[in-house]
Write an enzyme that holds these catalytic residues in place. Structure first.
Site, PDB file in Angstrom:
ATOM      1  CG  ASP A  13      -1.715   1.262   1.376  1.00 17.23           C
ATOM      2  OD1 ASP A  13      -2.392   1.618   0.391  1.00 17.23           O
ATOM      3  OD2 ASP A  13      -1.654   1.919   2.431  1.00 17.23           O
ATOM      4  CB  SER A  14       0.210   4.759  -0.785  1.00 11.63           C
ATOM      5  OG  SER A  14      -0.985   4.816  -0.026  1.00 11.63           O
ATOM      6  CB  CYS A  76      -2.792   0.971  -2.484  1.00 12.92           C
ATOM      7  SG  CYS A  76      -2.837   2.738  -2.821  1.00 12.92           S
ATOM      8  CD  GLU A 155      -2.580   8.511   7.176  1.00 18.91           C
ATOM      9  OE1 GLU A 155      -1.611   9.233   7.464  1.00 18.91           O
ATOM     10  OE2 GLU A 155      -2.571   7.689   6.234  1.00 18.91           O
ATOM     11  CB  CYS A 187     -10.079   5.348  -0.200  1.00 17.56           C
ATOM     12  SG  CYS A 187      -8.623   5.989   0.655  1.00 17.56           S
ATOM     13  CG  HIS A 189      -6.944   6.000   4.913  1.00 14.96           C
ATOM     14  ND1 HIS A 189      -6.131   5.441   3.951  1.00 14.96           N
ATOM     15  CD2 HIS A 189      -6.122   6.647   5.770  1.00 14.96           C
ATOM     16  CE1 HIS A 189      -4.883   5.735   4.229  1.00 14.96           C
ATOM     17  NE2 HIS A 189      -4.843   6.471   5.320  1.00 14.96           N
TER      18      HIS A 189
HETATM   19  N1  DGL Z   1      -4.031   3.900   0.032  1.00 12.27           N
HETATM   20  C1  DGL Z   1      -4.642   4.966  -0.736  1.00 12.27           C
HETATM   21  C2  DGL Z   1      -5.874   4.415  -1.468  1.00 12.27           C
HETATM   22  O1  DGL Z   1      -6.453   3.411  -1.111  1.00 12.27           O
HETATM   23  C3  DGL Z   1      -5.018   6.140   0.141  1.00 12.27           C
HETATM   24  C4  DGL Z   1      -3.833   6.942   0.625  1.00 12.27           C
HETATM   25  C5  DGL Z   1      -3.050   7.596  -0.500  1.00 12.27           C
HETATM   26  O2  DGL Z   1      -3.555   8.546  -1.126  1.00 12.27           O
HETATM   27  O3  DGL Z   1      -1.947   7.130  -0.761  1.00 12.27           O
HETATM   28  O4  DGL Z   1      -6.292   5.001  -2.437  1.00 12.27           O
END
Ligand code: DGL
Length: 268
Positions: A13-14, A76, A155, A187, A189
């Site tokens: 993931d990012s 992600c 976050e 997403c 989050h």
């Molecule tokens: N993990 C990213 C997503 O699911 C969210 C956070 C980011 O923008 O890197 O799109």
């Protein structure tokens, strides 16, 4: 699947958000080892160009593949939306993104035929969910809404804060007007905002959690392949590209029980 069944499932993931996917995997497949990579030094991906997200995603995938994994989950939404094609071409192991399982679930659940998708700007602009949903059911209407403020709010731990609720009301107002009855949480989050989003959207709207759907899809693949041997206990490991301490602090919102081992690595 011909890979060694004792290898871990790889996820990247990012940053931290993919822990919502890891959490579902550990819950549904408790016997499996996992290796999670969070590119915390370069998060967020959600506002970046396709070219950059592809480059970062390939570097993350390469890193995990070098460690030895039997399957790669692109945990992600932004990376899946922009890089799943190049990633699938790059590796011989199965590569599973979060978009297709989420899209499938949305198609099976909508009754009104109008599906809402929320995600980062990059995910919504890519049209990835819209394409995946309409590839299954061309007659469905898909309404996308970027919600870029949700990631920092989650976050920060503002999961029930009135500010988050007010922002959600503004973002989601068009869905009410358009007769959306199913909303994809597109997403990593957003599953943490589930209670608040359900309150804002109303109980009649179905929320689709892409993290949960991807875990189901992975279970289906593994159920078809050879079983992992039970001789060794499963191991959960986390790698990050920025400080492990920072990760640990924010990660508590995402996963109650964090793996012991969280180690900082360099991808390039
Ligand atoms: N993990 C990213 C997503 O699911 C969210 C956070 C980011 O923008 O890197 O799109």
């Amino acid at each position: 699947m011909k890979e060694d069944p004792d290898l871990p499932i790889g996820l990247f993931d990012s940053g931290i958000g993919g822990l919502t996917v890891l959490r579902e995997i550990v819950q549904l497949l408790p016997g499996e080892s996992t290796l999670y990579l969070g590119d915390t030094a370069r998060v967020p991906y959600g506002g970046r160009s396709k070219e950059t997200v592809r480059r970062f995603s390939c570097q993350a995938g390469d890193y995990l593949a070098r460690q030895g994994i039997k399957l790669l989950i692109v945990a992600c939404n932004t990376a899946t939306a922009m890089a799943i094609g190049p990633l699938r071409e790059r590796f011989t192991i199965p590569v599973i993104g979060v978009v297709e399982p989420g899209a499938r679930a949305a198609v099976s659940r909508t009754r009104s035929g109008t599906v809402g998708v929320i995600g980062t700007r990059a995910t919504i602009q890519s049209g990835a969910y819209e394409n995946a949903i309409q590839a299954i059911e061309p007659g469905l209407r898909v309404v996308g809404q970027a919600c870029p403020l949700f990631v920092p709010l989650v976050e920060e731990g503002w999961l029930q804060h009135q500010v988050t609720e007010e922002i959600a009301r503004i973002y989601l107002a068009p869905f009410r007007a358009m007769g959306v009855d199913t909303v994809v949480l597109g997403c990593t989050h957003y599953p943490l905002l589930r209670t608040l989003l359900q309150r804002v959207l109303g109980p009649e709207v179905t929320l689709v959690d892409s993290a949960r759907e991807v875990a189901r899809a992975v279970k289906e693949i593994l159920d078809r392949g050879p079983r992992r041997s039970r001789s060794r206990d499963p191991v959960q490991r986390i790698l990050v590209t920025d400080s492990a301490e920072n990760f640990r602090r924010v990660a508590r919102n995402f996963m109650g029980q964090l793996p012991e081992e969280i180690r900082q690595v360099r991808l390039i």
